[in-house]
Every structure is written in structure tokens, then in C-alpha cells.
Write a protein that holds these residues in place. Structure first.
Motif, PDB file in Angstrom:
ATOM      1  N   LEU A   1       0.691  -1.322   0.046  1.00  0.00           N
ATOM      2  CA  LEU A   1       0.063   0.066  -0.088  1.00  0.00           C
ATOM      3  C   LEU A   1       0.836   1.352  -0.090  1.00  0.00           C
ATOM      4  O   LEU A   1       1.022   1.740   1.088  1.00  0.00           O
ATOM      5  CB  LEU A   1      -1.144  -0.073   1.394  1.00  0.00           C
ATOM      6  N   TYR A   2       1.412   1.595  -1.122  1.00  0.00           N
ATOM      7  CA  TYR A   2       2.243   2.771  -1.477  1.00  0.00           C
ATOM      8  C   TYR A   2       1.799   3.963  -0.977  1.00  0.00           C
ATOM      9  O   TYR A   2       0.381   4.263  -1.310  1.00  0.00           O
ATOM     10  CB  TYR A   2       2.768   2.803  -2.746  1.00  0.00           C
ATOM     11  N   VAL A   3       2.359   4.844  -0.542  1.00  0.00           N
ATOM     12  CA  VAL A   3       2.136   6.143  -0.156  1.00  0.00           C
ATOM     13  C   VAL A   3       2.486   7.243  -1.295  1.00  0.00           C
ATOM     14  O   VAL A   3       3.648   7.077  -1.431  1.00  0.00           O
ATOM     15  CB  VAL A   3       2.192   6.557   1.293  1.00  0.00           C
ATOM     16  N   PHE A   4       1.742   8.165  -1.532  1.00  0.00           N
ATOM     17  CA  PHE A   4       2.053   9.015  -2.449  1.00  0.00           C
ATOM     18  C   PHE A   4       1.912  10.499  -1.987  1.00  0.00           C
ATOM     19  O   PHE A   4       0.938  10.688  -1.176  1.00  0.00           O
ATOM     20  CB  PHE A   4       1.057   9.122  -3.772  1.00  0.00           C
ATOM     21  N   GLY A   5       2.913  11.231  -1.771  1.00  0.00           N
ATOM     22  CA  GLY A   5       2.772  12.334  -0.910  1.00  0.00           C
ATOM     23  C   GLY A   5       4.035  13.212  -1.001  1.00  0.00           C
ATOM     24  O   GLY A   5       4.720  13.207  -1.948  1.00  0.00           O
TER      25      GLY A   5
ATOM     26  N   TYR B  57       5.640   5.969  -3.726  1.00  0.00           N
ATOM     27  CA  TYR B  57       6.230   4.784  -3.474  1.00  0.00           C
ATOM     28  C   TYR B  57       6.982   4.536  -2.271  1.00  0.00           C
ATOM     29  O   TYR B  57       7.727   3.784  -2.153  1.00  0.00           O
ATOM     30  CB  TYR B  57       7.244   4.128  -4.619  1.00  0.00           C
ATOM     31  N   TYR B  58       6.528   5.287  -1.233  1.00  0.00           N
ATOM     32  CA  TYR B  58       7.029   5.045   0.240  1.00  0.00           C
ATOM     33  C   TYR B  58       5.846   4.110   0.881  1.00  0.00           C
ATOM     34  O   TYR B  58       4.576   3.994   0.451  1.00  0.00           O
ATOM     35  CB  TYR B  58       6.960   6.470   0.866  1.00  0.00           C
ATOM     36  N   LEU B  59       6.314   3.391   1.931  1.00  0.00           N
ATOM     37  CA  LEU B  59       5.292   2.673   2.572  1.00  0.00           C
ATOM     38  C   LEU B  59       4.768   3.451   3.714  1.00  0.00           C
ATOM     39  O   LEU B  59       3.614   3.335   3.971  1.00  0.00           O
ATOM     40  CB  LEU B  59       6.026   1.367   3.444  1.00  0.00           C
ATOM     41  N   ASN B  60       5.315   4.645   4.291  1.00  0.00           N
ATOM     42  CA  ASN B  60       4.667   5.584   4.985  1.00  0.00           C
ATOM     43  C   ASN B  60       5.675   6.869   5.005  1.00  0.00           C
ATOM     44  O   ASN B  60       6.927   6.639   4.482  1.00  0.00           O
ATOM     45  CB  ASN B  60       4.522   5.146   6.370  1.00  0.00           C
ATOM     46  N   GLN B  61       5.255   8.000   5.279  1.00  0.00           N
ATOM     47  CA  GLN B  61       6.016   9.181   5.171  1.00  0.00           C
ATOM     48  C   GLN B  61       6.260   9.885   6.579  1.00  0.00           C
ATOM     49  O   GLN B  61       6.302  11.105   6.638  1.00  0.00           O
ATOM     50  CB  GLN B  61       5.401  10.092   4.312  1.00  0.00           C
TER      51      GLN B  61
END
Length: 119
Positions: free
Chosen positions: A105-109, A114-118
Motif C-alpha cells: 500500500l504505497y503512499v503518494f505524498g 512509492y513510500y510505505l509511509n512518510q
């Protein structure tokens, strides 16, 4: 990766391989290498694995997902070769300690995609 001595091991760490195309292994193909903490997504290999095609490799703590053509993310090259995979998320699964096959569940921010969390 030209001019690598025969028998040398290439180490790939903290890399992101996205939208690559190749005849053998969409992102990486070769004999001896180690991959740590890397992400492979949306790659296409005409033969071998969609992300990686290897003879001898060690893959640890990495994500291999969404290959476009190959039924598997990792292909083993030549009889007698082997690929060891541990603590990785591999589309379609792969045997080894701690591996899973779960949609990352990639995070876009603001820090990029393509982070897993930020945090």
C-alpha cells in the motif's frame, strides 16, 4: 554495470526500479548480485522474471510487484542457479523466510511516491 570482474558480486541497496523493459529480467539480469532494501514496480521482462533474472542472487527486505508480462517476478537463470529471498514482498509469492505476497500500500505524498509511509 560494465567492466565487472568475473566472479565479482554486485551489491544493490536502497534503489527503486520503475517502468523498465528488457529481454531477460525487466530491471536486473545477471550472475552474482545482492539486493537489499529496494523496490521493483511496473517492470517488464520478455523472458525470465518480470523484475529480476539471475543465476545466483540474494534478495533481502525488498518489494517486487506489478510486472507487466512475466508470470513471476524472479526468474532463475541456468540449471544449478539459485536465488535466495528473505523478508520481501513478492507478487505471486516466493519461498523463503519472512516473505509475503501482499499488495504494498504505497503512499503518494510530499516526500515522493512509492513510500510505505512518510513519517
Amino acid at each position: 554495470m560494465s567492466n565487472v570482474s568475473a566472479g565479482a558480486t554486485v551489491v544493490i541497496s536502497n534503489c527503486f526500479f520503475y517502468d523498465n523493459r528488457a529481454n531477460y529480467g525487466g530491471a536486473i539480469g545477471g550472475y552474482y548480485f545482492k539486493v537489499y532494501n529496494s523496490t521493483f514496480d511496473f517492470n517488464e521482462g520478455a523472458s525470465g522474471g518480470g523484475s529480476i533474472y539471475a543465476h545466483d542472487a540474494l534478495i533481502y527486505n525488498s518489494i517486487m510487484w506489478s510486472s507487466l508480462s512475466s508470470p513471476e517476478e524472479i526468474g532463475v537463470w541456468l540449471p544449478g542457479g539459485g536465488v535466495g529471498v528473505s523478508y520481501s514482498d513478492v507478487f505471486g509469492g516466493y519461498s523463503g523466510t519472512g516473505n509475503i505476497s501482499t499488495l504494498p500500500l504505497y503512499v503518494f505524498g510530499p516526500r515522493g511516491n512509492y513510500y510505505l509511509n512518510q513519517i
